[in-house]
Design an enzyme around this catalytic site. Structure first.
Site, PDB file in Angstrom:
ATOM      1  N   ARG A  34       0.829  -1.207   0.000  1.00  0.00           N
ATOM      2  CA  ARG A  34       0.000   0.000   0.000  1.00  0.00           C
ATOM      3  C   ARG A  34       0.864   1.257   0.000  1.00  0.00           C
ATOM      4  O   ARG A  34       0.343   2.362   0.009  1.00  0.00           O
ATOM      5  CB  ARG A  34      -0.940   0.005   1.200  1.00  0.00           C
ATOM      6  CG  ARG A  34      -2.051  -1.006   1.037  1.00  0.00           C
ATOM      7  CD  ARG A  34      -3.154  -0.844   2.041  1.00  0.00           C
ATOM      8  NE  ARG A  34      -4.238  -1.761   1.713  1.00  0.00           N
ATOM      9  CZ  ARG A  34      -4.988  -2.393   2.593  1.00  0.00           C
ATOM     10  NH1 ARG A  34      -4.785  -2.194   3.876  1.00  0.00           N
ATOM     11  NH2 ARG A  34      -5.944  -3.204   2.206  1.00  0.00           N
ATOM     12  N   GLU A  46      -1.005  -8.570  -5.810  1.00  0.00           N
ATOM     13  CA  GLU A  46      -2.335  -9.095  -6.125  1.00  0.00           C
ATOM     14  C   GLU A  46      -2.275 -10.572  -6.491  1.00  0.00           C
ATOM     15  O   GLU A  46      -3.167 -11.340  -6.142  1.00  0.00           O
ATOM     16  CB  GLU A  46      -2.975  -8.283  -7.259  1.00  0.00           C
ATOM     17  CG  GLU A  46      -3.372  -6.872  -6.855  1.00  0.00           C
ATOM     18  CD  GLU A  46      -4.410  -6.842  -5.739  1.00  0.00           C
ATOM     19  OE1 GLU A  46      -5.114  -7.846  -5.540  1.00  0.00           O
ATOM     20  OE2 GLU A  46      -4.490  -5.822  -5.024  1.00  0.00           O
ATOM     21  N   GLN A  51      -6.111 -16.289  -2.914  1.00  0.00           N
ATOM     22  CA  GLN A  51      -6.306 -17.501  -2.118  1.00  0.00           C
ATOM     23  C   GLN A  51      -5.201 -17.712  -1.079  1.00  0.00           C
ATOM     24  O   GLN A  51      -4.887 -18.847  -0.709  1.00  0.00           O
ATOM     25  CB  GLN A  51      -6.389 -18.726  -3.041  1.00  0.00           C
ATOM     26  CG  GLN A  51      -7.488 -18.569  -4.078  1.00  0.00           C
ATOM     27  CD  GLN A  51      -7.666 -19.789  -4.920  1.00  0.00           C
ATOM     28  OE1 GLN A  51      -8.042 -20.830  -4.411  1.00  0.00           O
ATOM     29  NE2 GLN A  51      -7.430 -19.686  -6.209  1.00  0.00           N
ATOM     30  N   THR A  52      -4.597 -16.640  -0.644  1.00  0.00           N
ATOM     31  CA  THR A  52      -3.519 -16.742   0.346  1.00  0.00           C
ATOM     32  C   THR A  52      -3.723 -15.684   1.420  1.00  0.00           C
ATOM     33  O   THR A  52      -4.112 -14.554   1.105  1.00  0.00           O
ATOM     34  CB  THR A  52      -2.152 -16.531  -0.341  1.00  0.00           C
ATOM     35  OG1 THR A  52      -2.058 -17.434  -1.431  1.00  0.00           O
ATOM     36  CG2 THR A  52      -1.005 -16.785   0.603  1.00  0.00           C
ATOM     37  N   GLY A  90       2.119 -21.899  -2.333  1.00  0.00           N
ATOM     38  CA  GLY A  90       1.082 -22.698  -2.979  1.00  0.00           C
ATOM     39  C   GLY A  90       0.625 -22.104  -4.305  1.00  0.00           C
ATOM     40  O   GLY A  90       1.069 -21.038  -4.717  1.00  0.00           O
ATOM     41  N   TYR A 129     -10.126  -9.889 -12.246  1.00  0.00           N
ATOM     42  CA  TYR A 129      -9.871  -9.322 -10.923  1.00  0.00           C
ATOM     43  C   TYR A 129      -8.515  -8.597 -10.881  1.00  0.00           C
ATOM     44  O   TYR A 129      -8.423  -7.430 -10.472  1.00  0.00           O
ATOM     45  CB  TYR A 129      -9.900 -10.415  -9.831  1.00  0.00           C
ATOM     46  CG  TYR A 129      -9.317  -9.876  -8.559  1.00  0.00           C
ATOM     47  CD1 TYR A 129     -10.082  -9.066  -7.734  1.00  0.00           C
ATOM     48  CD2 TYR A 129      -7.967 -10.078  -8.247  1.00  0.00           C
ATOM     49  CE1 TYR A 129      -9.528  -8.485  -6.606  1.00  0.00           C
ATOM     50  CE2 TYR A 129      -7.406  -9.498  -7.123  1.00  0.00           C
ATOM     51  CZ  TYR A 129      -8.192  -8.702  -6.307  1.00  0.00           C
ATOM     52  OH  TYR A 129      -7.645  -8.118  -5.211  1.00  0.00           O
ATOM     53  N   ASP A 147     -13.765  -9.787  -5.744  1.00  0.00           N
ATOM     54  CA  ASP A 147     -13.136 -10.989  -5.197  1.00  0.00           C
ATOM     55  C   ASP A 147     -14.077 -11.586  -4.146  1.00  0.00           C
ATOM     56  O   ASP A 147     -15.239 -11.167  -4.044  1.00  0.00           O
ATOM     57  CB  ASP A 147     -11.753 -10.653  -4.604  1.00  0.00           C
ATOM     58  CG  ASP A 147     -11.880  -9.859  -3.302  1.00  0.00           C
ATOM     59  OD1 ASP A 147     -12.982  -9.316  -3.031  1.00  0.00           O
ATOM     60  OD2 ASP A 147     -10.882  -9.791  -2.556  1.00  0.00           O
ATOM     61  N   CYS A 201     -16.814  -7.601   7.763  1.00  0.00           N
ATOM     62  CA  CYS A 201     -17.875  -8.440   7.198  1.00  0.00           C
ATOM     63  C   CYS A 201     -17.301  -9.819   6.912  1.00  0.00           C
ATOM     64  O   CYS A 201     -17.210 -10.274   5.775  1.00  0.00           O
ATOM     65  CB  CYS A 201     -18.429  -7.792   5.924  1.00  0.00           C
ATOM     66  SG  CYS A 201     -19.968  -8.546   5.387  1.00  0.00           S
ATOM     67  N   CYS A 211     -19.684  -1.900  11.752  1.00  0.00           N
ATOM     68  CA  CYS A 211     -19.658  -1.780  10.294  1.00  0.00           C
ATOM     69  C   CYS A 211     -20.217  -0.432   9.829  1.00  0.00           C
ATOM     70  O   CYS A 211     -21.314  -0.032  10.224  1.00  0.00           O
ATOM     71  CB  CYS A 211     -20.457  -2.916   9.673  1.00  0.00           C
ATOM     72  SG  CYS A 211     -20.458  -2.839   7.885  1.00  0.00           S
ATOM     73  N   CYS A 217     -27.461  -1.960   5.085  1.00  0.00           N
ATOM     74  CA  CYS A 217     -27.316  -3.392   4.791  1.00  0.00           C
ATOM     75  C   CYS A 217     -28.634  -4.136   4.997  1.00  0.00           C
ATOM     76  O   CYS A 217     -29.169  -4.214   6.103  1.00  0.00           O
ATOM     77  CB  CYS A 217     -26.238  -3.981   5.702  1.00  0.00           C
ATOM     78  SG  CYS A 217     -25.977  -5.729   5.423  1.00  0.00           S
ATOM     79  N   SER A 311      -5.683 -27.447  -1.135  1.00  0.00           N
ATOM     80  CA  SER A 311      -6.919 -26.667  -1.169  1.00  0.00           C
ATOM     81  C   SER A 311      -8.130 -27.524  -1.512  1.00  0.00           C
ATOM     82  O   SER A 311      -9.214 -27.305  -0.988  1.00  0.00           O
ATOM     83  CB  SER A 311      -6.792 -25.522  -2.176  1.00  0.00           C
ATOM     84  OG  SER A 311      -6.395 -26.030  -3.431  1.00  0.00           O
TER      85      SER A 311
HETATM   86  S1  SF4 Z   1     -23.765  -4.743   8.408  1.00  0.00           S
HETATM   87 FE1  SF4 Z   1     -23.857  -5.912   6.508  1.00  0.00          FE
HETATM   88  S2  SF4 Z   1     -22.011  -5.348   5.414  1.00  0.00           S
HETATM   89 FE2  SF4 Z   1     -21.724  -4.743   7.530  1.00  0.00          FE
HETATM   90  S3  SF4 Z   1     -20.698  -6.465   8.550  1.00  0.00           S
HETATM   91 FE3  SF4 Z   1     -22.901  -6.738   8.831  1.00  0.00          FE
HETATM   92  S4  SF4 Z   1     -23.508  -8.047   7.132  1.00  0.00           S
HETATM   93 FE4  SF4 Z   1     -21.530  -7.173   6.584  1.00  0.00          FE
END
Ligand code: SF4
Length: 379
Positions: A34, A46, A51-52, A90, A129, A147, A201, A211, A217, A311
């Site tokens: 970053r 990337e 998958q790691t 892997g 991706y 992803d 999440c 969140c 949501c 895997s």
């Molecule tokens: S509010 Fe929705 S987006 Fe946020 S962590 Fe919960 S399920 Fe995930």
């Protein structure tokens, strides 16, 4: 108020972006990839991250870039050397493809990673991706990534009822991600959505109370967070019994390189393979060595047994000490072999299960009986 449509209004999109980016700016983890906008370094990260786990990549990434600091350095490297720096990560096709793509970048693009979607997608190992990630993060191009983390977050926010692995659902999720993407900061937006999926999440017990998207949501409002994303029932993980031969010639051991295509392609291993129905493990060892190297071996004893999970399948590997009864090893096409001393094994890239076997060999190398198997020309 939860989004009641899969076509959010401009005001809803603005709120979604602001909430998400504010959270990201405050909470993003510090990562070596970053701190750069170098497309090559972002590309490497990337590919490694596919998958790691992030913590694993944190170890490998600096070492890899120290060895191959530029796309030219990677292109000029020997493939065995590249695989050695990838050993343990892997999914080795990633390393082979990255190496091949670096050569294409040098030969066809003058050493500059392409900055258009079509050109970057032409490189080996770069799918939708990775192309979107490199273009958005390195070049601020407005391409949304999709992803596993983004799939999970958007499936929950919009309560997507479709099986998320289908192309219909993936198309819809990609449309949503592109619709929500912040055009001024596409790279940060993409990373923010992935970071939220990784830290908040999460697949089980998401931390909805922390969140930033909680108010929009739908899954959270309905208390059905863990019902999304919808996925098909997983198949039981297959298990294989593998017999391998530790073929000694004095203090030298026989190793063989796996074919380029396929699982663990290009890595070295002790020769062997899967047990067939009705076959003993010793018989499997003898058959595999005859098929792979054209030698008839006598199995002396069982040296070590280990279990390992890949895997998509699990193995129980039994390693037998052997000696050659007749024949001379012959390399099959694309599968060279060589004799090496125990102290040379670290120069080669091995799959993880073989590496565990090497650790056991090293642990027991002072045992007087370790190298006692008769030499290949013994009668
Ligand atoms: S509010 Fe929705 S987006 Fe946020 S962590 Fe919960 S399920 Fe995930």
């Amino acid at each position: 108020m939860p989004l009641d449509t899969t076509t959010p209004t401009d005001a809803q999109k603005r709120a979604f972006r602001t909430d998400l980016l504010d959270w990201y700016d405050e909470n993003k983890r510090s990562m070596p990839w970053r701190d750069t906008d170098d497309p090559y370094r972002i590309w490497v990260s990337e590919i490694m991250l596919q998958q790691t786990r992030v913590d694993t990549v944190r170890d490998y990434y600096p070492r890899f870039l120290e060895a191959f600091p530029t796309v030219e350095a990677l292109a000029n490297a020997d493939r065995d050397e590249v695989l050695k720096y990838w050993e343990g990560l892997g999914f080795y096709a990633r390393a082979r493809h990255l190496h091949e793509a670096a050569r294409t970048v040098v030969e066809e693009h003058g050493g500059t990673v392409p900055d258009t979607r079509d050109a970057i997608r032409d490189l080996k190992g770069i799918g939708p991706y990775t192309a979107a990630a490199v273009l958005s993060i390195a070049h601020d191009e407005p391409h949304a990534v999709l992803d596993g983390n983004v799939t999970r977050v958007l499936s929950r926010v919009f309560a997507v009822k479709e099986d998320a692995t289908t192309s219909t659902a993936q198309r819809e999720l990609r449309r949503l991600a592109n619709d929500l993407l912040l055009p001024d900061r596409p790279g940060d937006f993409n990373q923010a959505l992935m970071e939220l999926g990784a830290l908040v999440c999460t697949p089980s017990t998401p931390l909805c109370d922390r969140c930033s998207l909680q108010t929009v949501c739908r899954a959270h409002e309905a208390g059905t967070e863990e019902d999304y994303p919808i996925t098909p029932e997983s198949e039981p993980v297959p298990h294989h019994d593998i017999a391998v031969g530790l073929v000694f010639d004095d203090d030298q051991l026989l190793i063989q390189r796996r074919p380029d295509d396929g699982l663990l392609g290009g890595l070295w291993e002790f020769p062997g393979g899967k047990q067939e129905d009705g076959e003993s493990m010793e018989a499997a060892c003898r058959r595999e060595l005859e098929e792979e190297l054209g030698i008839k071996v006598a199995v002396d004893d069982l040296f070590y047994t280990l279990s390992h999970a890949y895997s998509h399948f699990k193995i129980t590997l039994r390693a037998f000490r052997c000696h050659i009864e007749s024949g001379t090893p012959e390399a099959r096409e694309d599968q060279p072999f060589t004799w090496v001393g125990l102290d040379e094994l670290d120069d080669y890239a091995f799959p993880r299960a073989n590496r565990r076997l090497i650790e056991e060999l090293e642990r027991r190398q002072s045992e007087p009986s370790l190298f006692d198997a008769p030499p290949p020309d013994a009668s």
